[in-house]
Design an enzyme around this catalytic site. Sequence first.
Site, PDB file in Angstrom:
ATOM      1  N   ARG A   1     -52.787 -84.576  -9.479  1.00  0.00           N
ATOM      2  CA  ARG A   1     -52.045 -85.405  -8.778  1.00  0.00           C
ATOM      3  C   ARG A   1     -52.663 -86.758  -8.526  1.00  0.00           C
ATOM      4  O   ARG A   1     -51.742 -87.593  -8.308  1.00  0.00           O
ATOM      5  CB  ARG A   1     -51.317 -84.736  -7.668  1.00  0.00           C
ATOM      6  CG  ARG A   1     -50.125 -83.626  -8.249  1.00  0.00           C
ATOM      7  CD  ARG A   1     -50.032 -82.572  -6.825  1.00  0.00           C
ATOM      8  NE  ARG A   1     -50.882 -81.536  -6.820  1.00  0.00           N
ATOM      9  CZ  ARG A   1     -51.137 -80.541  -6.052  1.00  0.00           C
ATOM     10  NH1 ARG A   1     -49.902 -80.492  -5.100  1.00  0.00           N
ATOM     11  NH2 ARG A   1     -51.986 -79.776  -6.050  1.00  0.00           N
TER      12      ARG A   1
ATOM     13  N   LYS B   1     -61.190 -85.029  -8.276  1.00  0.00           N
ATOM     14  CA  LYS B   1     -60.392 -85.368  -6.681  1.00  0.00           C
ATOM     15  C   LYS B   1     -61.409 -85.277  -5.666  1.00  0.00           C
ATOM     16  O   LYS B   1     -61.238 -86.008  -4.892  1.00  0.00           O
ATOM     17  CB  LYS B   1     -59.414 -84.294  -6.561  1.00  0.00           C
ATOM     18  CG  LYS B   1     -58.672 -84.439  -5.349  1.00  0.00           C
ATOM     19  CD  LYS B   1     -57.446 -83.648  -4.996  1.00  0.00           C
ATOM     20  CE  LYS B   1     -57.471 -82.001  -5.014  1.00  0.00           C
ATOM     21  NZ  LYS B   1     -56.462 -81.296  -4.698  1.00  0.00           N
TER      22      LYS B   1
ATOM     23  N   ASP C   1     -60.486 -79.944  -0.563  1.00  0.00           N
ATOM     24  CA  ASP C   1     -59.839 -81.198  -0.424  1.00  0.00           C
ATOM     25  C   ASP C   1     -59.242 -81.344   1.017  1.00  0.00           C
ATOM     26  O   ASP C   1     -58.190 -82.013   1.177  1.00  0.00           O
ATOM     27  CB  ASP C   1     -58.668 -81.161  -1.545  1.00  0.00           C
ATOM     28  CG  ASP C   1     -57.676 -80.209  -1.636  1.00  0.00           C
ATOM     29  OD1 ASP C   1     -57.856 -79.123  -0.605  1.00  0.00           O
ATOM     30  OD2 ASP C   1     -56.524 -80.242  -2.346  1.00  0.00           O
TER      31      ASP C   1
ATOM     32  N   ARG D   1     -77.360-110.697   1.721  1.00  0.00           N
ATOM     33  CA  ARG D   1     -77.313-109.677   0.782  1.00  0.00           C
ATOM     34  C   ARG D   1     -78.656-108.776   1.151  1.00  0.00           C
ATOM     35  O   ARG D   1     -79.190-109.219   2.048  1.00  0.00           O
ATOM     36  CB  ARG D   1     -77.336-110.438  -0.409  1.00  0.00           C
ATOM     37  CG  ARG D   1     -75.993-110.939  -1.071  1.00  0.00           C
ATOM     38  CD  ARG D   1     -76.391-111.828  -2.220  1.00  0.00           C
ATOM     39  NE  ARG D   1     -76.951-111.026  -3.442  1.00  0.00           N
ATOM     40  CZ  ARG D   1     -77.463-111.771  -4.111  1.00  0.00           C
ATOM     41  NH1 ARG D   1     -77.709-113.185  -4.339  1.00  0.00           N
ATOM     42  NH2 ARG D   1     -78.252-111.010  -5.286  1.00  0.00           N
TER      43      ARG D   1
ATOM     44  N   TYR E   1     -78.530-121.705  -0.318  1.00  0.00           N
ATOM     45  CA  TYR E   1     -78.874-120.483  -0.763  1.00  0.00           C
ATOM     46  C   TYR E   1     -80.348-120.223  -0.520  1.00  0.00           C
ATOM     47  O   TYR E   1     -81.237-121.036  -0.742  1.00  0.00           O
ATOM     48  CB  TYR E   1     -78.905-120.622  -2.191  1.00  0.00           C
ATOM     49  CG  TYR E   1     -79.158-119.060  -2.860  1.00  0.00           C
ATOM     50  CD1 TYR E   1     -78.904-118.020  -2.492  1.00  0.00           C
ATOM     51  CD2 TYR E   1     -80.483-119.086  -3.754  1.00  0.00           C
ATOM     52  CE1 TYR E   1     -79.268-116.589  -3.049  1.00  0.00           C
ATOM     53  CE2 TYR E   1     -81.230-118.074  -4.101  1.00  0.00           C
ATOM     54  CZ  TYR E   1     -80.501-116.799  -3.783  1.00  0.00           C
ATOM     55  OH  TYR E   1     -81.229-115.566  -4.430  1.00  0.00           O
TER      56      TYR E   1
ATOM     57  N   TYR F   1     -85.602-118.601  -9.251  1.00  0.00           N
ATOM     58  CA  TYR F   1     -85.434-117.814 -10.574  1.00  0.00           C
ATOM     59  C   TYR F   1     -85.596-118.959 -11.634  1.00  0.00           C
ATOM     60  O   TYR F   1     -84.812-119.802 -11.666  1.00  0.00           O
ATOM     61  CB  TYR F   1     -83.546-117.103 -10.518  1.00  0.00           C
ATOM     62  CG  TYR F   1     -83.651-116.130 -11.572  1.00  0.00           C
ATOM     63  CD1 TYR F   1     -84.521-115.400 -12.230  1.00  0.00           C
ATOM     64  CD2 TYR F   1     -82.696-116.445 -12.617  1.00  0.00           C
ATOM     65  CE1 TYR F   1     -84.478-114.567 -13.222  1.00  0.00           C
ATOM     66  CE2 TYR F   1     -82.149-115.517 -13.655  1.00  0.00           C
ATOM     67  CZ  TYR F   1     -83.099-114.688 -13.798  1.00  0.00           C
ATOM     68  OH  TYR F   1     -83.127-113.983 -15.062  1.00  0.00           O
TER      69      TYR F   1
HETATM   70  C1  UD1 Z   1     -53.506 -74.239  -1.870  1.00  0.00           C
HETATM   71  C2  UD1 Z   1     -52.981 -72.983  -1.395  1.00  0.00           C
HETATM   72  C3  UD1 Z   1     -51.872 -73.166  -0.569  1.00  0.00           C
HETATM   73  C4  UD1 Z   1     -52.434 -73.978   0.448  1.00  0.00           C
HETATM   74  C5  UD1 Z   1     -52.897 -75.322   0.428  1.00  0.00           C
HETATM   75  C6  UD1 Z   1     -53.551 -76.037   1.584  1.00  0.00           C
HETATM   76  C7  UD1 Z   1     -53.325 -71.583  -3.470  1.00  0.00           C
HETATM   77  C8  UD1 Z   1     -52.944 -70.897  -4.476  1.00  0.00           C
HETATM   78  N1  UD1 Z   1     -52.634 -72.185  -2.615  1.00  0.00           N
HETATM   79  O1  UD1 Z   1     -52.792 -74.919  -2.500  1.00  0.00           O
HETATM   80  O2  UD1 Z   1     -51.478 -72.001  -0.188  1.00  0.00           O
HETATM   81  O3  UD1 Z   1     -51.097 -74.276   1.531  1.00  0.00           O
HETATM   82  O4  UD1 Z   1     -53.960 -75.239  -0.715  1.00  0.00           O
HETATM   83  O5  UD1 Z   1     -53.865 -77.274   1.147  1.00  0.00           O
HETATM   84  O6  UD1 Z   1     -54.884 -71.582  -3.095  1.00  0.00           O
HETATM   85  N2  UD1 Z   1     -59.464 -74.729  -7.131  1.00  0.00           N
HETATM   86  C9  UD1 Z   1     -60.600 -74.178  -8.076  1.00  0.00           C
HETATM   87  N3  UD1 Z   1     -60.258 -73.723  -9.257  1.00  0.00           N
HETATM   88  C10 UD1 Z   1     -59.007 -73.429  -9.562  1.00  0.00           C
HETATM   89  C11 UD1 Z   1     -57.841 -74.038  -8.779  1.00  0.00           C
HETATM   90  C12 UD1 Z   1     -58.345 -74.464  -7.420  1.00  0.00           C
HETATM   91  O7  UD1 Z   1     -61.764 -74.570  -7.729  1.00  0.00           O
HETATM   92  O8  UD1 Z   1     -58.962 -72.858 -10.683  1.00  0.00           O
HETATM   93  C13 UD1 Z   1     -59.740 -75.407  -5.943  1.00  0.00           C
HETATM   94  C14 UD1 Z   1     -59.323 -76.785  -5.889  1.00  0.00           C
HETATM   95  O9  UD1 Z   1     -60.313 -77.741  -6.251  1.00  0.00           O
HETATM   96  C15 UD1 Z   1     -58.901 -77.101  -4.554  1.00  0.00           C
HETATM   97  C16 UD1 Z   1     -58.439 -75.598  -3.935  1.00  0.00           C
HETATM   98  O10 UD1 Z   1     -58.800 -74.852  -5.074  1.00  0.00           O
HETATM   99  O11 UD1 Z   1     -60.011 -77.652  -3.850  1.00  0.00           O
HETATM  100  C17 UD1 Z   1     -57.179 -75.345  -3.661  1.00  0.00           C
HETATM  101  O12 UD1 Z   1     -56.376 -75.961  -5.189  1.00  0.00           O
HETATM  102  P1  UD1 Z   1     -55.075 -76.859  -5.028  1.00  0.00           P
HETATM  103  O13 UD1 Z   1     -54.627 -77.008  -6.620  1.00  0.00           O
HETATM  104  O14 UD1 Z   1     -55.266 -78.284  -4.388  1.00  0.00           O
HETATM  105  O15 UD1 Z   1     -54.062 -75.670  -4.146  1.00  0.00           O
HETATM  106  P2  UD1 Z   1     -52.789 -76.163  -3.442  1.00  0.00           P
HETATM  107  O16 UD1 Z   1     -51.820 -76.425  -4.400  1.00  0.00           O
HETATM  108  O17 UD1 Z   1     -53.179 -77.615  -2.600  1.00  0.00           O
HETATM  109 CA    CA Z   2     -54.857 -78.816  -2.489  1.00  0.00          CA
END
Ligand code: UD1
Ligand code: CA
Length: 506
Positions: A36, A43, A126, A356, A389, A410
Amino acid sequence: MSAARLRRSVTAQEPSATPSPAVAAVVVLAAGQGTRMRSATPKVLHTLGGRSLLGHVLAATEPLGAATTVVVVGSGRDQVEAHLASVAPGALAVVQEQQLGSGHAAEVALAAVPDVEGAVLVVNGDSPLLTSRTLETLVAAHAAAGSVFTVLTAEVDDPTGLGRIVRDDRGAPQAIVEERDATDEQRAIREVNAGVYVANAATLRRVLAGIGTSNAQGEQYLTDALAPLVSGGAPTAAVLADDPEDVLGCNDRAELAARRRTLNDRVLGELMRAGVTVVDPATTWVDVTVTVAADAVLEPGTQLKGATTVASGAVVGPDSTLVDTEVGEGASVVRSHVLGASVGPAATVGPFSYLRPGTRLARGTKVGAFVETKNVQVGEGSKLPHLSYVGDATIGESANIGAATVFVNYDGVAKHHTTIGDHVRIGSDTMLVAPVTVGDGAYTAAGSVITTDVPPGAMGVARARQRNVAGWVLRRRPGSAAARAAEAAGHAGAEAGADTRTTASE
Ligand code: UD1
Ligand code: CA
């Protein structure tokens, strides 16, 4: 323990007074693609307040003192790993080859640290507004409840896109349901999953191994860990965060901008409570890494970034950007762009100066309008007032660099150094062709091109002598307004044709 009781006990607790019970490990989920964001940058590397999303999460978890920190990487893993090596070299990057869901990511992380047992904190990568205090509260509540799986929740006005917390009649958490898989009734719930969990490592390993993918996204959801534990009779908990803003995630650029604003409001709020005057919080942006002392003033349109520090009594702005810059007591920086510089106490910069990296201004110095500096040391009380400068130079004390001076550093191949002594007066429009030294107390004549050293106390003159061609206007521009003016002034061309040489102002 019921969730209702737990909520009360958590709210009543004063977390800063209680040392937080240790978590054995922190797991940060950062492998997701971040579709997204529509970005070539992963991200979790997008920034706000001077840190990446991932950097903020790591900064919040750091005070928990976990011996092990695992960061799950996948999408853009090379970039994320490189970033991690610089911001948290002690963290272990674990690769999730395919992004099969947050549950799969947590499983991969735990498999990489088989010796970890006890409580682990799992957190989405995130959520840049998470605070250590909120995490400490969660960890403490998990321990107090004797829970094996505790989820952080928040009550929000708009739960769109987030997992909903389903509780039973007594308030005990039953399940986390993703929006896409929720019934209409569940969608109406405003308590959401923050994406932050504390779990017993062994329990989590076991339950994650059994999680399927029968949901709208066909992914292994970490959120699906709760329901089977509840039905198996294991003690679980859901803890409401005090401040719902803490847990807001960041999935697209609009959310990034909103989180940035919230973070900035927090930073400015702290500064103002600590005695800093922020004239216009709406247009003032300060990174979390910046230090501003009490009784400093930030005028509208000021941006302070990186390792910038501003001392007491200093005034920054309006409309100034300072990066990795030190501003001393009582100094002022007005409408200027300043990178990697040190502005001494009571020094004045601007308006419209460009400083700078490597610019070091001692106490009481002045850099004025339309002056660019780079890699220059300016001694106490010296002035660079206008249109110059100044690069690769050492300038002594109480020197004055005349308007439109250029340090010609320079030669097209290499940079060379200029040394200016104490109490030097560089005349306006001097070209100082480096390498060159102007000794203590020396002067240069305006308009000089200085290519050889000027000894202490000497006047360096390096320009053509002036000659006046008398009567030229009357001969070459007869009848012009200039000619009439000259005639009226009585210079009718008596000496027509003659040249006069004036004496150079030596
Ligand atoms: C997720 C939660 C949701 C919660 C929201 C809060 C799940 C299924 N859902 O949704 O309940 O309300 O966070 O912000 O967890 N990630 C991985 N590997 C993967 C998939 C995701 O490392 O295969 C990581 C992403 O980088 C991210 C986190 O897991 O940091 C959550 O994934 P994201 O896709 O952002 O989940 P949301 O839809 O936000
Ligand atoms: Ca998320």
